[in-house]
Design a protein around this motif. Structure first.
Motif, PDB file in Angstrom:
ATOM      1  N   LEU A  17       0.809  -1.226   0.000  1.00  0.00           N
ATOM      2  CA  LEU A  17       0.000   0.000   0.000  1.00  0.00           C
ATOM      3  C   LEU A  17       0.841   1.275   0.000  1.00  0.00           C
ATOM      4  O   LEU A  17       0.340   2.347  -0.336  1.00  0.00           O
ATOM      5  CB  LEU A  17      -0.945  -0.015   1.200  1.00  0.00           C
ATOM      6  CG  LEU A  17      -2.009  -1.123   1.124  1.00  0.00           C
ATOM      7  CD1 LEU A  17      -2.602  -1.400   2.504  1.00  0.00           C
ATOM      8  CD2 LEU A  17      -3.089  -0.757   0.128  1.00  0.00           C
ATOM      9  N   ALA A  18       2.117   1.166   0.364  1.00  0.00           N
ATOM     10  CA  ALA A  18       2.983   2.350   0.369  1.00  0.00           C
ATOM     11  C   ALA A  18       3.227   2.890  -1.025  1.00  0.00           C
ATOM     12  O   ALA A  18       3.709   4.021  -1.175  1.00  0.00           O
ATOM     13  CB  ALA A  18       4.321   2.027   1.049  1.00  0.00           C
ATOM     14  N   VAL A  19       2.848   2.125  -2.061  1.00  0.00           N
ATOM     15  CA  VAL A  19       3.012   2.617  -3.430  1.00  0.00           C
ATOM     16  C   VAL A  19       2.045   3.754  -3.748  1.00  0.00           C
ATOM     17  O   VAL A  19       2.082   4.311  -4.853  1.00  0.00           O
ATOM     18  CB  VAL A  19       2.837   1.493  -4.474  1.00  0.00           C
ATOM     19  CG1 VAL A  19       3.904   0.434  -4.306  1.00  0.00           C
ATOM     20  CG2 VAL A  19       1.437   0.886  -4.407  1.00  0.00           C
ATOM     21  N   VAL A  20       1.202   4.123  -2.786  1.00  0.00           N
ATOM     22  CA  VAL A  20       0.392   5.335  -2.960  1.00  0.00           C
ATOM     23  C   VAL A  20       1.303   6.522  -3.274  1.00  0.00           C
ATOM     24  O   VAL A  20       0.877   7.498  -3.908  1.00  0.00           O
ATOM     25  CB  VAL A  20      -0.459   5.596  -1.693  1.00  0.00           C
ATOM     26  CG1 VAL A  20       0.420   5.964  -0.501  1.00  0.00           C
ATOM     27  CG2 VAL A  20      -1.490   6.698  -1.952  1.00  0.00           C
ATOM     28  N   THR A  21       2.554   6.431  -2.865  1.00  0.00           N
ATOM     29  CA  THR A  21       3.552   7.453  -3.206  1.00  0.00           C
ATOM     30  C   THR A  21       3.596   7.701  -4.709  1.00  0.00           C
ATOM     31  O   THR A  21       3.561   8.846  -5.169  1.00  0.00           O
ATOM     32  CB  THR A  21       4.944   7.008  -2.721  1.00  0.00           C
ATOM     33  OG1 THR A  21       4.911   6.824  -1.309  1.00  0.00           O
ATOM     34  CG2 THR A  21       6.001   8.044  -3.071  1.00  0.00           C
ATOM     35  N   GLN A  22       3.667   6.636  -5.491  1.00  0.00           N
ATOM     36  CA  GLN A  22       3.776   6.780  -6.936  1.00  0.00           C
ATOM     37  C   GLN A  22       2.454   7.211  -7.570  1.00  0.00           C
ATOM     38  O   GLN A  22       2.441   7.890  -8.598  1.00  0.00           O
ATOM     39  CB  GLN A  22       4.271   5.470  -7.557  1.00  0.00           C
ATOM     40  CG  GLN A  22       5.596   4.993  -6.998  1.00  0.00           C
ATOM     41  CD  GLN A  22       6.653   6.088  -6.995  1.00  0.00           C
ATOM     42  OE1 GLN A  22       6.744   6.877  -7.923  1.00  0.00           O
ATOM     43  NE2 GLN A  22       7.456   6.136  -5.942  1.00  0.00           N
ATOM     44  N   THR A  23       1.335   6.827  -6.949  1.00  0.00           N
ATOM     45  CA  THR A  23       0.037   7.330  -7.407  1.00  0.00           C
ATOM     46  C   THR A  23      -0.010   8.846  -7.247  1.00  0.00           C
ATOM     47  O   THR A  23      -0.518   9.568  -8.116  1.00  0.00           O
ATOM     48  CB  THR A  23      -1.100   6.677  -6.613  1.00  0.00           C
ATOM     49  OG1 THR A  23      -1.015   5.251  -6.729  1.00  0.00           O
ATOM     50  CG2 THR A  23      -2.460   7.136  -7.127  1.00  0.00           C
ATOM     51  N   LEU A  24       0.540   9.332  -6.146  1.00  0.00           N
ATOM     52  CA  LEU A  24       0.577  10.771  -5.900  1.00  0.00           C
ATOM     53  C   LEU A  24       1.501  11.488  -6.884  1.00  0.00           C
ATOM     54  O   LEU A  24       1.187  12.583  -7.355  1.00  0.00           O
ATOM     55  CB  LEU A  24       1.034  11.034  -4.462  1.00  0.00           C
ATOM     56  CG  LEU A  24      -0.014  10.786  -3.376  1.00  0.00           C
ATOM     57  CD1 LEU A  24       0.653  10.642  -2.010  1.00  0.00           C
ATOM     58  CD2 LEU A  24      -1.042  11.913  -3.346  1.00  0.00           C
ATOM     59  N   VAL A  25       2.641  10.885  -7.201  1.00  0.00           N
ATOM     60  CA  VAL A  25       3.558  11.499  -8.169  1.00  0.00           C
ATOM     61  C   VAL A  25       2.877  11.638  -9.526  1.00  0.00           C
ATOM     62  O   VAL A  25       2.940  12.695 -10.180  1.00  0.00           O
ATOM     63  CB  VAL A  25       4.849  10.673  -8.298  1.00  0.00           C
ATOM     64  CG1 VAL A  25       5.713  11.194  -9.453  1.00  0.00           C
ATOM     65  CG2 VAL A  25       5.652  10.728  -7.004  1.00  0.00           C
ATOM     66  N   ALA A  26       2.213  10.558  -9.966  1.00  0.00           N
ATOM     67  CA  ALA A  26       1.513  10.615 -11.252  1.00  0.00           C
ATOM     68  C   ALA A  26       0.367  11.627 -11.218  1.00  0.00           C
ATOM     69  O   ALA A  26       0.124  12.332 -12.213  1.00  0.00           O
ATOM     70  CB  ALA A  26       0.970   9.226 -11.599  1.00  0.00           C
ATOM     71  N   PHE A  27      -0.338  11.724 -10.098  1.00  0.00           N
ATOM     72  CA  PHE A  27      -1.432  12.678  -9.950  1.00  0.00           C
ATOM     73  C   PHE A  27      -0.894  14.103 -10.069  1.00  0.00           C
ATOM     74  O   PHE A  27      -1.444  14.945 -10.792  1.00  0.00           O
ATOM     75  CB  PHE A  27      -2.106  12.455  -8.599  1.00  0.00           C
ATOM     76  CG  PHE A  27      -3.452  13.121  -8.443  1.00  0.00           C
ATOM     77  CD1 PHE A  27      -4.050  13.818  -9.484  1.00  0.00           C
ATOM     78  CD2 PHE A  27      -4.125  13.029  -7.244  1.00  0.00           C
ATOM     79  CE1 PHE A  27      -5.295  14.417  -9.334  1.00  0.00           C
ATOM     80  CE2 PHE A  27      -5.372  13.624  -7.075  1.00  0.00           C
ATOM     81  CZ  PHE A  27      -5.960  14.321  -8.120  1.00  0.00           C
ATOM     82  N   ALA A  28       0.194  14.388  -9.361  1.00  0.00           N
ATOM     83  CA  ALA A  28       0.778  15.729  -9.413  1.00  0.00           C
ATOM     84  C   ALA A  28       1.233  16.070 -10.825  1.00  0.00           C
ATOM     85  O   ALA A  28       1.017  17.187 -11.319  1.00  0.00           O
ATOM     86  CB  ALA A  28       1.952  15.830  -8.440  1.00  0.00           C
ATOM     87  N   ALA A  29       1.861  15.110 -11.516  1.00  0.00           N
ATOM     88  CA  ALA A  29       2.322  15.345 -12.881  1.00  0.00           C
ATOM     89  C   ALA A  29       1.152  15.618 -13.818  1.00  0.00           C
ATOM     90  O   ALA A  29       1.244  16.454 -14.729  1.00  0.00           O
ATOM     91  CB  ALA A  29       3.123  14.143 -13.378  1.00  0.00           C
ATOM     92  N   SER A  30       0.037  14.922 -13.606  1.00  0.00           N
ATOM     93  CA  SER A  30      -1.123  15.109 -14.479  1.00  0.00           C
ATOM     94  C   SER A  30      -1.767  16.473 -14.285  1.00  0.00           C
ATOM     95  O   SER A  30      -2.360  17.024 -15.224  1.00  0.00           O
ATOM     96  CB  SER A  30      -2.167  14.011 -14.219  1.00  0.00           C
ATOM     97  OG  SER A  30      -2.846  14.215 -12.992  1.00  0.00           O
ATOM     98  N   LEU A  31      -1.668  17.019 -13.085  1.00  0.00           N
ATOM     99  CA  LEU A  31      -2.280  18.314 -12.797  1.00  0.00           C
ATOM    100  C   LEU A  31      -1.396  19.491 -13.205  1.00  0.00           C
ATOM    101  O   LEU A  31      -1.882  20.607 -13.395  1.00  0.00           O
ATOM    102  CB  LEU A  31      -2.595  18.416 -11.304  1.00  0.00           C
ATOM    103  CG  LEU A  31      -3.687  17.475 -10.782  1.00  0.00           C
ATOM    104  CD1 LEU A  31      -3.716  17.501  -9.256  1.00  0.00           C
ATOM    105  CD2 LEU A  31      -5.047  17.844 -11.348  1.00  0.00           C
ATOM    106  N   ALA A  32      -0.101  19.251 -13.321  1.00  0.00           N
ATOM    107  CA  ALA A  32       0.830  20.342 -13.624  1.00  0.00           C
ATOM    108  C   ALA A  32       0.738  20.745 -15.091  1.00  0.00           C
ATOM    109  O   ALA A  32       0.646  19.892 -15.972  1.00  0.00           O
ATOM    110  CB  ALA A  32       2.257  19.912 -13.300  1.00  0.00           C
ATOM    111  N   PRO A  33       0.785  22.037 -15.373  1.00  0.00           N
ATOM    112  CA  PRO A  33       0.868  22.469 -16.769  1.00  0.00           C
ATOM    113  C   PRO A  33       2.192  22.005 -17.357  1.00  0.00           C
ATOM    114  O   PRO A  33       3.205  21.941 -16.642  1.00  0.00           O
ATOM    115  CB  PRO A  33       0.788  23.996 -16.684  1.00  0.00           C
ATOM    116  CG  PRO A  33       1.201  24.326 -15.290  1.00  0.00           C
ATOM    117  CD  PRO A  33       0.773  23.182 -14.441  1.00  0.00           C
ATOM    118  N   PRO A  34       2.234  21.655 -18.638  1.00  0.00           N
ATOM    119  CA  PRO A  34       3.472  21.123 -19.234  1.00  0.00           C
ATOM    120  C   PRO A  34       4.703  21.993 -18.990  1.00  0.00           C
ATOM    121  O   PRO A  34       5.797  21.476 -18.751  1.00  0.00           O
ATOM    122  CB  PRO A  34       3.128  21.040 -20.725  1.00  0.00           C
ATOM    123  CG  PRO A  34       1.646  20.845 -20.748  1.00  0.00           C
ATOM    124  CD  PRO A  34       1.112  21.664 -19.605  1.00  0.00           C
TER     125      PRO A  34
END
Length: 412
Positions: free
Chosen positions: A126-143
């Motif tokens: 379950l600690a891989v939520v870390t990588q879910t958060l990284v992908a979430f942040a990248a998806s929200l950031a403008p290019p």
């Protein structure tokens, strides 16, 4: 009027280059949550003796604690992180954090070795939520700002890794090993509540229509189709093999003459590594300026050079400090560049890309740890430094070999 509000939001976004909800405060919240989650994977390392004594575990069984945690984490990278491409990431993050709270509570209250081992495996998963958060942040950031955002969030990840041993050692000295996991469960529950309220309700990319089985197969397909992903995964494997070579074995020479440092003093070395980790955001900004290739090459050269001062650890703690800062700075620069570039390949498959990439990170970390500790036992610290320099040098050679032709055009 809802339509007017949406239009106004789009106009503000177009002028500012920022997406709604991705303020600096939200980015820092991502970083804190990532650091807190990934730290759980490393808390046990200074606590193994205390755990074994408390639950009457044999030395061989104690060693399984770390193994199961990392096996769980590796499985989570492949089985759970890709879910971010098909599910609401905000709900997925909160659900994984709440399940992580349950796993941490099981570990803290474990009455037997079997229960402890099961809890540690679930916690790693379950600690891989870390990588879910990284992908979430990248998806929200403008290019145009994605590298900076990924750099800040990844900095939180590495700070969590480096400080985990220090924090767990201090808490265990004060209140026993179980207090470490109780404190983490409490913090994780608080973060779940805060993230539920603070994270944007919209996703940066629309969810895929793939079924779960198709989603997992597509992760493998992405590696077949994307040469840049394969190359960046190899970079990740090599730099984290070097990273793990240092951090899995540096306690060995420091606990011997002439230093004979205590476990707490050795754990404080993680505080020095944080200095290098803080440079991750600077690497992200260089990526945003289109300097991914140069950043990678310079960082890999720096990584190889860091082993020169590290080789003098037995004679000078200052040499060790310099080497640690250089190594962590270089590793973070490559890691941030890797994640920024691979996410840009297919933003709609960001979770699968980052999850698959991180599998190579885990493999590299395991190779470095096993090789370094084994080599130290038979050949000493100098051989360990040669091993780390070898991983680093191989990464630099790979970068040089792929600079020509199409690789240059892709920002490698």
């Amino acid at each position: 009027m809802p339509g007017s509000a949406d239009a106004a939001t789009r106009r503000v976004e177009a002028r500012s280059g920022e997406k709604p909800g991705l303020s600096r405060g939200v980015v820092m919240l991502f970083a804190v949550a990532c650091g807190a989650a990934v730290a759980n994977v490393y808390f046990s390392q200074p606590l193994l003796v205390a755990m074994g004594d408390d639950l009457a575990m044999s030395p061989a069984l104690v060693g399984v604690i770390v193994t199961l945690t990392h096996v769980g984490y590796g499985l989570g990278l492949f089985l759970l992180v890709p879910l971010g491409d098909m599910a609401d990431r905000r709900r997925l993050v909160v659900a994984q954090l709440l399940l992580l709270v349950a796993a941490l509570t099981v570990v803290a209250a474990a009455p037997t070795a079997a229960v402890l081992l099961a809890g540690m495996a679930a916690m790693g998963l379950l600690a891989v939520v870390t990588q879910t958060l990284v992908a979430f942040a990248a998806s929200l950031a403008p290019p145009a700002a994605r590298g900076r955002v990924v750099g800040l969030v990844t900095g939180g990840v590495v700070i969590g890794i480096l400080l985990a041993r220090t924090v767990s050692g201090v808490l265990a000295d004060l209140a026993g090993w179980r207090s470490v996991y109780l404190a983490s469960a409490s913090l994780t529950a608080l973060l779940a509540l805060v993230l539920h309220r603070a994270l944007p309700r919209h996703g940066g990319t629309p969810p895929t229509s793939l079924r779960y089985g198709q989603l997992l197969r597509s992760t493998v397909t992405l590696f077949v189709r994307e040469p840049l992903l394969r190359l960046r995964a190899l970079f990740g494997l090599l730099v984290f093999a070097a990273f793990s070579t240092l951090w899995s074995s540096v306690a060995l020479p420091l606990s011997e003459e002439p230093y004979s440092l205590s476990h707490s003093a050795i754990g404080m070395l993680g505080l020095i590594g944080v200095v290098g980790a803080l440079a991750a955001s600077a690497a992200g900004r260089l990526n945003d300026r289109g300097l991914s290739g140069r950043t990678t090459g310079a960082a890999l050269a720096l990584l190889a050079a860091s082993w020169l001062p590290l080789a003098f650890t037995r004679g000078s703690l200052w040499a060790l400090v310099a080497g640690v800062i250089l190594l962590d700075l270089a590793v973070q620069a490559v890691h941030v560049t890797n994640q920024t570039l691979i996410y840009a390949l297919r933003p709609d498959a960001g979770s699968r890309l980052i999850g698959g990439y991180m599998v190579f990170y885990s493999v590299g970390s395991a190779i470095g740890a096993i090789a370094a500790t084994s080599l130290y036992a038979v050949a000493g610290w100098g051989a360990v430094c040669a091993l780390g320099a070898g991983f680093s040098g191989l990464g630099f050679v790979l970068w040089v070999a792929t600079r020509r032709g199409a690789a240059v055009a892709r920002g490698v």
